[in-house]
Design a protein around this motif. Structure first.
Motif, short mmCIF file in Angstrom:
data_model
loop_
_atom_site.label_atom_id
_atom_site.label_comp_id
_atom_site.label_asym_id
_atom_site.label_seq_id
_atom_site.Cartn_x
_atom_site.Cartn_y
_atom_site.Cartn_z
N PRO A 12 -14.76 -38.19 -11.10
CA PRO A 12 -14.03 -38.10 -9.82
C PRO A 12 -13.08 -36.89 -9.76
CG PRO A 12 -13.77 -40.29 -10.83
CD PRO A 12 -14.51 -39.45 -11.82
N ALA A 13 -12.65 -36.39 -10.93
CA ALA A 13 -11.72 -35.25 -10.95
C ALA A 13 -12.38 -33.98 -10.39
CB ALA A 13 -11.24 -35.00 -12.37
N LEU A 14 -13.70 -34.00 -10.23
CA LEU A 14 -14.39 -32.83 -9.67
C LEU A 14 -14.22 -32.75 -8.16
CD1 LEU A 14 -17.77 -32.96 -11.65
CD2 LEU A 14 -15.78 -31.53 -12.12
N ARG A 55 -8.17 -41.66 -1.71
CA ARG A 55 -8.17 -41.57 -3.18
C ARG A 55 -6.75 -41.58 -3.73
NH1 ARG A 55 -12.06 -37.31 -2.51
NH2 ARG A 55 -10.35 -35.84 -2.65
N GLY A 56 -5.76 -41.64 -2.81
CA GLY A 56 -4.38 -41.67 -3.26
C GLY A 56 -3.76 -40.29 -3.38
N LYS A 64 -14.08 -26.50 -13.04
CA LYS A 64 -13.11 -27.38 -13.70
C LYS A 64 -12.99 -27.06 -15.18
CE LYS A 64 -11.08 -31.81 -13.98
NZ LYS A 64 -10.95 -31.83 -15.41
N ALA A 65 -14.12 -26.76 -15.81
CA ALA A 65 -14.08 -26.42 -17.24
C ALA A 65 -13.24 -25.16 -17.46
CB ALA A 65 -15.50 -26.23 -17.77
N VAL A 95 -10.35 -27.99 -7.08
CA VAL A 95 -11.59 -27.71 -7.82
C VAL A 95 -12.65 -27.15 -6.85
CG1 VAL A 95 -13.45 -28.73 -9.18
CG2 VAL A 95 -11.09 -29.36 -9.66
N GLY A 96 -12.67 -27.65 -5.62
CA GLY A 96 -13.63 -27.14 -4.63
C GLY A 96 -13.38 -25.67 -4.33
#
Ligand code: C5P
Length: 206
Positions: A70-72, A147-148, A40-41, A77-78
């Motif tokens: 949660p953004a991870l 999570r929407g 993510k970074a 990102v996975g």
């Protein structure tokens, strides 16, 4: 006491790890979030995921306080995590943190891909969690929707299969069961059933 849980994407090892840790009063580390945090970074900085020097620098400066972000958790990102996690120097930079976490009292549950094989080869209990890919895709899709996020089950399945393939075939620390790991197939178990099966395994070797 160290409990090592490994398994493919969306096999339920994270939930299982959390529940086992709670049951025994141990600390829990979902090691996937570490690779996700590196990915993510890099994504946020617009950097190339295969830029080794940059990925290693990011890995060395990670802040564990942010592992709960949660953004991870997103598919994107996975997928990116599975790319950066194949870089040997990135993995090396993260070994000590994981081993230290495992060693601190009173005990720890770590889940990931290489806990029983590389990070904690001397773990007291090793569990390799598997589930039918279609079942895993269904669970991931429902989680994402909860999570929407929008999620297309067929695309989620394709992503899971691609990620498993990459994780199993990489040169370093590939996803595989340690020879002394107990296999736990939770395709036909709900969360409670999986937790009970895992506790039975732990109790049998404790
Ligand atoms: O388990 P999770 O889906 O959060 O992991 C994201 C990615 O991080 C995996 O696909 C895998 O490539 C990598 N990973 C790893 N070693 C671990 C945990 C995760 O290589 N111990």
């Amino acid at each position: 006491m160290i409990i090592a849980i490994d398994g493919p994407a969306a096999s339920g090892k994270g939930t299982l790890g959390k529940r086992l840790a709670h049951h025994y009063g141990y600390r829990h580390l979902d090691t996937g979030v570490i690779y996700r945090a590196v990915a993510k970074a890099l994504l946020d900085a617009g950097a190339d995921l295969t830029d080794e020097a940059r990925a290693v620098a990011v890995a060395m400066e990670l802040d564990p306080e942010k592992f709960g972000n949660p953004a991870l958790k997103t598919q994107m990102v996975g997928e990116a995590a599975s790319v950066v996690s194949a870089i040997p120097r990135v993995r090396e930079a993260l070994v000590n943190f994981q081993r230290q976490f495992a060693a601190d009292p009173p005990g720890a549950v770590l889940d990931g891909r290489d806990i029983g094989t590389v990070i904690c080869p001397n773990a007291d209990v090793k569990i390799f969690v598997i589930a039918d890919p279609k079942v895993r895709a269904r669970r991931r899709t429902l989680e994402a929707r909860a999570r929407g996020e929008e999620a297309d089950e067929a695309l989620v399945l394709a992503d899971i299969l691609k990620r498993d393939e990459r994780d199993q075939n990489r040169a370093i620390a590939p996803l595989k069961a340690a020879p002394d790991a107990y296999l736990l197939d939770n395709s036909h178990l709900d969360i409670e059933g999986g937790v009970r099966a895992a506790i039975d395994i732990v109790e049998a070797v404790r």
